[in-house]
Design a protein around this motif. Structure first.
Motif: not given
Length: 182
Positions: A171-175
């Motif tokens: 899983x990944x989260x980029x902002x």
């Protein structure tokens, strides 16, 4: 009395022999373990997570009820072993609101200490775009007198499926921020 001295010296010699064998075993243990295939995930064999970043957004097509964008995601492998991407899923939020979702089933290999660009087609309803753009323009006119200055905040959440069969899920989260060129 002599008998007790003999037995003590015999045991002392035996313990020296055992400690020597123990030292030899402990010195050879790492060599034995490195050849064993079951030891590929030993605690000292750490791998860093892949790094993901949004590198580009392109408008592909505007239809009656949806708009299609192409996101290009940069995936960096900071490890010394190659990795294969099986598929990628992502959900894009703009200014905290759900904006578009999509999938990519393009298989790509990432070399050790390498990078690849993964294209992901995302879909959004035309109404969401129109509402967001009008809201941004109204906000810009009120705050800046027609000169847009404020960038858009984006968030990308998703999953990267790795390996030949895609069973390893990262899983990944980029902002970040998108500056509009108007």
């Amino acid at each position: 009395m002599k008998q007790s001295l003999l037995s003590t010296s015999f045991f002392a010699a035996g313990s020296r022999c055992c400690s020597g064998l123990m030292m030899l075993f402990l010195c050879c243990l790492p060599l034995l373990l490195t050849g064993c295939p079951a030891t590929q995930s030993l605690p000292w064999d750490t791998k860093e997570d892949l790094q993901i970043a949004l590198s580009d957004i392109e408008l592909q097509e505007i239809k009656a009820l949806e708009t299609i964008f192409l996101l290009k995601l940069r995936v960096v492998n900071p490890n010394d072993t190659a990795t294969e991407i099986r598929s990628m899923k992502c959900d894009l939020k703009i200014n905290g609101e759900p904006f578009a979702s999509g999938l990519s089933d393009e298989r790509q290999g990432i070399p050790p200490f390498g990078t690849v660009s993964v294209p992901v087609v995302v879909y959004t309803s035309k109404f969401a775009i129109v509402g967001s753009v009008i809201e941004l323009l109204q906000k810009d006119v009120q705050q800046y007198g027609g000169r847009p200055e404020e960038p858009l905040n984006y968030e990308l959440d998703g999953q990267l499926h790795l390996g030949e069969d895609g069973k390893e899920v990262l899983p990944y989260h980029v902002a970040g921020k998108i500056v509009l060129n108007r």
